[in-house]
Design an enzyme around this catalytic site. Structure first.
Site, mmCIF file in Angstrom:
data_model
loop_
_atom_site.group_PDB
_atom_site.id
_atom_site.type_symbol
_atom_site.label_atom_id
_atom_site.label_comp_id
_atom_site.label_asym_id
_atom_site.label_seq_id
_atom_site.Cartn_x
_atom_site.Cartn_y
_atom_site.Cartn_z
ATOM 1 C CE LYS A 112 9.477 -5.092 0.626
ATOM 2 N NZ LYS A 112 8.116 -4.791 0.643
HETATM 3 C C1 LIG Z 1 7.002 -4.760 -0.402
HETATM 4 C C2 LIG Z 1 5.548 -5.044 0.169
HETATM 5 C C3 LIG Z 1 4.751 -5.599 -0.554
HETATM 6 C C4 LIG Z 1 5.003 -6.297 -1.771
HETATM 7 O O1 LIG Z 1 5.667 -7.583 -1.749
HETATM 8 P P1 LIG Z 1 6.741 -7.888 -3.008
HETATM 9 O O2 LIG Z 1 7.408 -8.990 -2.688
HETATM 10 O O3 LIG Z 1 7.354 -6.738 -3.786
HETATM 11 O O4 LIG Z 1 5.340 -8.396 -4.016
HETATM 12 C C5 LIG Z 1 3.614 -5.972 0.007
HETATM 13 N N1 LIG Z 1 3.098 -5.094 1.264
HETATM 14 C C6 LIG Z 1 3.906 -4.604 1.683
HETATM 15 C C7 LIG Z 1 3.573 -3.914 3.042
HETATM 16 C C8 LIG Z 1 5.412 -4.414 1.442
HETATM 17 O O5 LIG Z 1 6.280 -3.664 1.915
#
Ligand SMILES: *Cc1c(COP(=O)(O)O)cnc(C)c1O
Length: 495
Positions: A112
């Protein structure tokens, strides 16, 4: 050529990138999508010689067409700096013949950070460009990682406030500690008695409340979103797929034009949608491998063409993917409906009412470039253990879901093209699950003992993000029911 942003539910609205970023969600409840997907205008060979910031500029300039070069370069250089603990920002690690694209070298050690370290700069630049005088209030639902990354990005940013809702019993202990220790007068963290879908639905409802928007305006503030429904989140995520390809090319692991496969651990469908956009820009990607955990709603969708969220919500060891309503899938559905907002709006209405919808055969036929599968809890743990035993490389639970599903894909198809697995979190964020997967003997240790044990075992230094929370005091302890979210926001804003 200028890119305008249209709502997935209304064919008429077209706004500039900066306006779409400020709004987050369209007024009709739809998501903003580019009116066309721009093609890369640099050759892959040219991109291969560039660093992360340069690639970021080449990709993002094609989408954020109302930003000047100076504005965009400024946002990029503020975002991708020493907050990342490696010069390359997103290193590729070769383990067992597959390339793990490590997207967790930012401030909060999950992928993120890749988008949320730039979003605050895109947001404040957008506000300036549009003469917005209001304070921007970022409302965020998190399944665990977005919350902290958004808090870290927006804490102390002038002219912004941020409210984060997380499922009180649905995140890892480290994830929770990271959020509730967040400093900054403009931050507000609330645990809700409910799951991520409840949090996301509640946030969307607050966004759609026109009466509240009026009172906000009078008080000199307006909402926006840091979730991947915001196009300002999605666009920066396209960058690292282009960058990964460029690095493989630069290192001579592929030749220019060779197609690669990409496997992505998926929850809200944002990360894999970014890979889909990269492919549509001309990046040679063959298959987009969509990996789910036991909340396998997307696997069922790709198999049957039916999206059905009427099922039990499972709490897994990959909590950031514990999601049954994948918001960004709407952008794909809109696209395979032939950019037909009306058809998409109808399906979303059915989803709201009945909790499920079915796409047409024609739409289904366009999903051939996707492959969906899922990993059970046992398979996820086995994947972590076997990879560690074979190579010494330790991956987190989310990455393990993708790694396992990628293995299933290869077994089923024999397609052994070079593959990139999106490695979305540091194993230090999910220490207990990761260490238990390697050996159950670790289960008696405390969370921070496990951190040190993992560091020794993987020969990786404890990340700064973890050191910081060891002794940090808890400063947020709000908890509310899911129907009290709006009231909580109003209290925080003094409305
Ligand atoms: C948010 C997240 C995901 C999923 O990603 P999306 O874009 O919501 O599909 C997978 N792994 C981790 C560690 C995340 O923080």
């Amino acid at each position: 050529m200028e890119v305008l942003y249209k709502s997935t539910r209304n064919g008429e609205i077209g706004v500039k990138a900066s306006e779409a970023i400020l709004k987050g969600l369209s007024e009709d409840g739809g998501l903003f999508v580019p009116d066309h997907i721009p093609a890369l205008d640099k050759s892959l060979q040219e991109l291969a010689g560039m660093n992360y910031r340069e690639v970021a500029y080449e990709v993002m300039k094609l989408y954020l067409t109302d930003f000047t070069e100076e504005e965009l370069r400024d946002c990029i250089s503020r975002a991708y700096d020493s907050k990342f603990d490696t010069e390359s920002v997103a290193p590729l690690v070769d383990a067992d013949g597959t390339y793990y694209l490590e997207l967790f070298h930012g401030a909060t050690i999950a992928f993120k950070d890749m988008a949320l370290s730039i979003l605050p700069h895109l947001m404040t630049t957008s506000a300036r460009k549009n003469q917005v005088k209001n304070d921007i209030v970022i409302l965020t639902a998190t399944s665990g990682d977005t919350g902290k990354a958004a808090l870290a990005g927006f804490a102390g940013v002038e002219g912004t406030k941020i409210v984060v809702f997380y499922p009180k019993n649905g995140v890892s202990p480290i994830q929770e500690k990271q959020m509730v220790t967040q400093k900054g007068d403009n931050t507000y963290v609330v645990g809700i008695r409910g799951n991520f879908d409840d949090a996301q639905t509640g946030v969307k409802r607050i966004f759609a409340d026109k009466e509240l928007a009026g009172r906000m305006e009078a008080a000199g503030c307006q909402f926006s979103s840091a979730n991947s429904i915001n196009i300002g989140r999605l666009v920066p995520q396209i960058v690292y797929y282009v960058y990964a390809y460029a690095k493989l090319l630069e290192e001579g692991r592929i030749r220019e034009g060779d197609a690669i496969n990409v496997a992505v651990p998926t929850g809200n469908f944002g990360n894999i949608l970014a890979a889909f956009y990269a492919k549509n820009m001309g990046l040679p990607i063959a298959r987009l491998i969509c990996a789910s955990n036991e909340n396998r709603v997307l696997y069922d969708f790709f198999r049957t063409g039916v999206y059905d969220r009427n099922r039990e919500f499972v709490l897994t060891s990959s909590p950031s993917m514990d999601i049954l309503i994948s918001s960004n899938l709407e952008r794909l559905v809109y696209r395979i409906a032939g950019d037909d907002a009306e058809a998409n709006a109808l399906l979303m209405q059915v989803l709201n009412g009945e909790g499920k919808y079915e796409i047409t055969e024609e739409m289904k036929a366009q999903l051939g470039e996707f492959y969906g599968n899922y990993a059970s809890e046992q398979e996820t743990a086995d994947t972590i253990r076997t990879l560690y035993e074979r190579t010494g490389y330790v991956i987190d639970t989310h990455t393990a879901v993708a790694s396992c599903v990628y293995g299933k894909y290869v077994k089923e198809t024999g397609d052994a093209r070079p593959a990139v697995i999106a490695s979305t979190a540091s194993p230090f964020k999910f220490t207990r699950s990761v260490m238990n997967a390697i050996d159950m003997k670790y289960n008696s240790m405390t969370d921070f003992e496990l951190v040190d044990e993992l560091s020794a075992l993987a020969h990786v230094a404890v990340p700064k993000a973890i050191e910081e929370i060891r002794t940090a005091p808890v400063v947020h302890d709000h908890v509310c029911d899911r129907d009290e979210m709006q009231k909580t926001v109003e209290e925080f804003l003094g409305l």
